[in-house]
Scaffold this motif. Structure first.
Motif, PDB file in Angstrom:
ATOM      1  N   GLY A   8       0.250  -1.524   0.250  1.00 11.74           N
ATOM      2  CA  GLY A   8      -0.175  -0.039   0.184  1.00 11.74           C
ATOM      3  C   GLY A   8       0.673   1.584  -0.336  1.00 11.74           C
ATOM      4  O   GLY A   8      -0.465   2.970   0.125  1.00 11.74           O
ATOM      5  N   GLY A   9       1.697   1.473   0.108  1.00 11.08           N
ATOM      6  CA  GLY A   9       2.633   2.025  -0.213  1.00 11.08           C
ATOM      7  C   GLY A   9       2.771   3.072  -1.412  1.00 11.08           C
ATOM      8  O   GLY A   9       2.319   2.568  -1.978  1.00 11.08           O
ATOM      9  N   GLY A  10       3.637   4.308  -1.579  1.00 17.64           N
ATOM     10  CA  GLY A  10       3.265   4.580  -2.553  1.00 17.64           C
ATOM     11  C   GLY A  10       3.879   6.285  -2.256  1.00 17.64           C
ATOM     12  O   GLY A  10       4.326   6.999  -1.585  1.00 17.64           O
ATOM     13  N   SER A  11       3.616   7.122  -3.695  1.00 16.89           N
ATOM     14  CA  SER A  11       3.886   8.210  -3.585  1.00 16.89           C
ATOM     15  C   SER A  11       2.577   9.377  -3.870  1.00 16.89           C
ATOM     16  O   SER A  11       2.138   9.122  -4.455  1.00 16.89           O
ATOM     17  N   VAL A  12       2.650  10.388  -2.667  1.00 13.15           N
ATOM     18  CA  VAL A  12       1.493  11.183  -2.493  1.00 13.15           C
ATOM     19  C   VAL A  12       1.671  12.856  -2.551  1.00 13.15           C
ATOM     20  O   VAL A  12       2.677  13.150  -2.040  1.00 13.15           O
ATOM     21  N   GLN A  13       0.896  13.518  -3.347  1.00 21.78           N
ATOM     22  CA  GLN A  13       1.654  14.932  -2.753  1.00 21.78           C
ATOM     23  C   GLN A  13       0.513  14.812  -1.129  1.00 21.78           C
ATOM     24  O   GLN A  13      -0.122  14.257  -0.367  1.00 21.78           O
ATOM     25  N   ALA A  14       1.227  15.954  -0.884  1.00 19.81           N
ATOM     26  CA  ALA A  14       0.935  16.584   0.879  1.00 19.81           C
ATOM     27  C   ALA A  14      -0.611  16.762   0.456  1.00 19.81           C
ATOM     28  O   ALA A  14      -1.258  17.221  -0.051  1.00 19.81           O
ATOM     29  N   GLY A  15      -1.002  16.211   1.907  1.00 27.68           N
ATOM     30  CA  GLY A  15      -2.420  16.308   2.185  1.00 27.68           C
ATOM     31  C   GLY A  15      -3.526  14.874   1.314  1.00 27.68           C
ATOM     32  O   GLY A  15      -4.925  15.225   1.932  1.00 27.68           O
ATOM     33  N   GLN A  82      -4.464   4.227   8.168  1.00 28.71           N
ATOM     34  CA  GLN A  82      -5.457   4.876   6.755  1.00 28.71           C
ATOM     35  C   GLN A  82      -4.145   6.026   7.441  1.00 28.71           C
ATOM     36  O   GLN A  82      -4.865   6.137   8.815  1.00 28.71           O
ATOM     37  N   MET A  83      -4.029   6.675   6.711  1.00 33.32           N
ATOM     38  CA  MET A  83      -3.537   7.788   7.271  1.00 33.32           C
ATOM     39  C   MET A  83      -3.624   9.872   5.972  1.00 33.32           C
ATOM     40  O   MET A  83      -3.875   8.896   4.539  1.00 33.32           O
ATOM     41  N   ASN A  84      -4.340   9.589   6.729  1.00 34.72           N
ATOM     42  CA  ASN A  84      -5.084  11.194   6.433  1.00 34.72           C
ATOM     43  C   ASN A  84      -3.999  12.027   6.421  1.00 34.72           C
ATOM     44  O   ASN A  84      -2.507  12.252   7.396  1.00 34.72           O
ATOM     45  N   SER A  85      -4.003  13.283   5.480  1.00 40.70           N
ATOM     46  CA  SER A  85      -3.974  14.799   5.908  1.00 40.70           C
ATOM     47  C   SER A  85      -1.955  14.644   5.730  1.00 40.70           C
ATOM     48  O   SER A  85      -1.233  15.130   6.305  1.00 40.70           O
ATOM     49  N   LEU A  86      -1.421  13.814   4.482  1.00 39.00           N
ATOM     50  CA  LEU A  86       0.002  13.573   5.106  1.00 39.00           C
ATOM     51  C   LEU A  86       0.855  14.582   4.686  1.00 39.00           C
ATOM     52  O   LEU A  86       0.010  14.607   3.736  1.00 39.00           O
ATOM     53  N   ARG A  87       1.281  14.689   5.504  1.00 39.40           N
ATOM     54  CA  ARG A  87       2.787  15.951   5.090  1.00 39.40           C
ATOM     55  C   ARG A  87       4.532  14.941   4.433  1.00 39.40           C
ATOM     56  O   ARG A  87       4.179  14.407   5.184  1.00 39.40           O
ATOM     57  N   PRO A  88       4.751  16.094   4.093  1.00 41.30           N
ATOM     58  CA  PRO A  88       6.657  15.659   3.926  1.00 41.30           C
ATOM     59  C   PRO A  88       7.015  15.301   4.703  1.00 41.30           C
ATOM     60  O   PRO A  88       7.632  13.804   4.282  1.00 41.30           O
ATOM     61  N   GLU A  89       6.703  15.324   6.048  1.00 39.66           N
ATOM     62  CA  GLU A  89       7.679  14.953   7.146  1.00 39.66           C
ATOM     63  C   GLU A  89       7.628  12.958   7.576  1.00 39.66           C
ATOM     64  O   GLU A  89       7.933  12.452   8.362  1.00 39.66           O
ATOM     65  N   ASP A  90       5.881  12.610   6.996  1.00 35.25           N
ATOM     66  CA  ASP A  90       5.576  11.251   6.951  1.00 35.25           C
ATOM     67  C   ASP A  90       6.657  10.213   6.392  1.00 35.25           C
ATOM     68  O   ASP A  90       6.295   9.605   5.906  1.00 35.25           O
ATOM     69  N   THR A  91       7.098  10.620   5.420  1.00 32.40           N
ATOM     70  CA  THR A  91       8.045  10.343   4.348  1.00 32.40           C
ATOM     71  C   THR A  91       9.382   9.138   5.032  1.00 32.40           C
ATOM     72  O   THR A  91       9.884   9.647   5.819  1.00 32.40           O
ATOM     73  N   ALA A  92       8.882   8.198   4.620  1.00 32.20           N
ATOM     74  CA  ALA A  92       9.495   7.158   5.489  1.00 32.20           C
ATOM     75  C   ALA A  92       8.857   5.563   4.848  1.00 32.20           C
ATOM     76  O   ALA A  92       8.380   5.371   4.440  1.00 32.20           O
ATOM     77  N   MET A  93       9.680   4.374   5.566  1.00 28.36           N
ATOM     78  CA  MET A  93      10.031   3.429   4.931  1.00 28.36           C
ATOM     79  C   MET A  93       8.922   2.653   6.297  1.00 28.36           C
ATOM     80  O   MET A  93       9.601   2.878   7.380  1.00 28.36           O
ATOM     81  N   GLN A 119       9.056  -6.773   5.691  1.00 25.07           N
ATOM     82  CA  GLN A 119      10.208  -6.006   5.453  1.00 25.07           C
ATOM     83  C   GLN A 119       9.981  -4.497   4.893  1.00 25.07           C
ATOM     84  O   GLN A 119      10.857  -3.729   4.396  1.00 25.07           O
ATOM     85  N   GLY A 120       8.446  -3.988   5.253  1.00 27.14           N
ATOM     86  CA  GLY A 120       8.539  -2.332   4.840  1.00 27.14           C
ATOM     87  C   GLY A 120       8.080  -2.108   3.547  1.00 27.14           C
ATOM     88  O   GLY A 120       7.919  -3.019   2.384  1.00 27.14           O
ATOM     89  N   THR A 121       7.248  -1.606   3.607  1.00 25.08           N
ATOM     90  CA  THR A 121       6.809  -0.144   2.532  1.00 25.08           C
ATOM     91  C   THR A 121       7.116   0.956   2.781  1.00 25.08           C
ATOM     92  O   THR A 121       6.505   2.051   3.733  1.00 25.08           O
ATOM     93  N   GLN A 122       7.209   1.496   1.224  1.00 27.28           N
ATOM     94  CA  GLN A 122       8.136   2.959   1.517  1.00 27.28           C
ATOM     95  C   GLN A 122       6.564   3.863   1.292  1.00 27.28           C
ATOM     96  O   GLN A 122       6.116   3.978   0.290  1.00 27.28           O
ATOM     97  N   VAL A 123       7.010   5.217   1.672  1.00 32.85           N
ATOM     98  CA  VAL A 123       5.897   6.471   1.907  1.00 32.85           C
ATOM     99  C   VAL A 123       6.321   7.596   1.137  1.00 32.85           C
ATOM    100  O   VAL A 123       7.260   8.024   1.899  1.00 32.85           O
ATOM    101  N   THR A 124       6.061   8.441   0.689  1.00 30.94           N
ATOM    102  CA  THR A 124       6.929   9.294  -0.396  1.00 30.94           C
ATOM    103  C   THR A 124       6.144  10.637  -0.457  1.00 30.94           C
ATOM    104  O   THR A 124       4.696   9.868  -1.212  1.00 30.94           O
ATOM    105  N   VAL A 125       5.775  11.450   0.186  1.00 29.67           N
ATOM    106  CA  VAL A 125       5.188  12.851   0.452  1.00 29.67           C
ATOM    107  C   VAL A 125       5.631  13.945   0.236  1.00 29.67           C
ATOM    108  O   VAL A 125       6.348  14.306   0.479  1.00 29.67           O
ATOM    109  N   SER A 126       5.155  14.299  -1.018  1.00 37.28           N
ATOM    110  CA  SER A 126       5.938  15.479  -1.594  1.00 37.28           C
ATOM    111  C   SER A 126       4.722  16.868  -1.490  1.00 37.28           C
ATOM    112  O   SER A 126       3.713  16.689  -1.475  1.00 37.28           O
ATOM    113  N   SER A 127       5.838  17.628  -1.453  1.00 35.70           N
ATOM    114  CA  SER A 127       5.126  19.175  -0.871  1.00 35.70           C
ATOM    115  C   SER A 127       4.455  19.977  -2.095  1.00 35.70           C
ATOM    116  O   SER A 127       5.120  19.766  -3.223  1.00 35.70           O
TER     117      SER A 127
END
Length: 127
Positions: A8-15, A82-93, A119-127
Motif C-alpha cells: 500500500g505504500g507509494g507517492s502522494v502529495q501533501a494533504g 489509514q493515513m490522511n492529511s499526509l505531510r512531507p515529514e511522514d515520508t519514511a519506510m 520488510q517494509g513499504t515506502q511512503v513518500t509525501v511531496s510538498s
C-alpha cells in the motif's frame, strides 16, 4: 513461521491519503499486539500506531494522532493503517510488527518487545 507482508505504500502529495496493509500469517492473530513503525534515513525508528488485536485497544504517536488510524480485520488476519492529511515529514519506510506483548512507555510505542517484522513499504509525501 510468522510472516508479515506490507503493501500500500507509494507517492502522494501533501494533504493526500494512503492506506497501508499488513497481511499476517503463522501465528494466532487474535490476542496479539501489532503495530506500525517508520524510519527515514538518518532518523531513529518511530512507533506510529499500535493495536492489541484481542480488545482493539490502540495507541498513537503524537505526531500522527488525529491523522492516522490503525485498524484490523481479524477474519483476514490483516492490519491496516489509514493515513490522511499526509505531510512531507511522514515520508519514511513503514514497517508492520507483531508480538505477544504491547508496550508504551511515556507515550512512546516500544519496538523492542515485538519480535516479528515485515520488510517494509515506502511512503513518500511531496510538498
Amino acid at each position: 513461521q510468522v510472516q508479515l507482508v506490507e503493501s500500500g505504500g507509494g507517492s502522494v502529495q501533501a494533504g493526500g491519503s494512503l492506506r497501508l496493509s499488513c497481511a499476517a500469517s503463522g501465528y494466532t492473530y487474535v490476542g496479539y499486539c501489532m503495530g506500525w513503525f517508520r524510519q527515514s534515513p538518518g532518523k531513529e525508528r518511530e512507533g506510529v500506531a499500535l493495536i492489541y488485536t484481542g480488545t482493539g485497544s490502540t495507541s498513537y504517536a503524537v505526531s500522527v494522532k488525529g491523522r492516522f488510524t490503525i485498524s484490523q480485520d481479524n477474519a483476514k488476519n490483516t492490519l491496516y493503517l489509514q493515513m490522511n492529511s499526509l505531510r512531507p515529514e511522514d515520508t519514511a519506510m513503514y514497517y508492520c510488527a507483531a508480538g505477544p506483548v504491547c508496550e508504551v512507555l511515556s507515550g512512546t510505542i516500544q519496538a523492542g518487545v515485538l519480535p516479528y517484522w515485515g520488510q517494509g513499504t515506502q511512503v513518500t509525501v511531496s510538498s
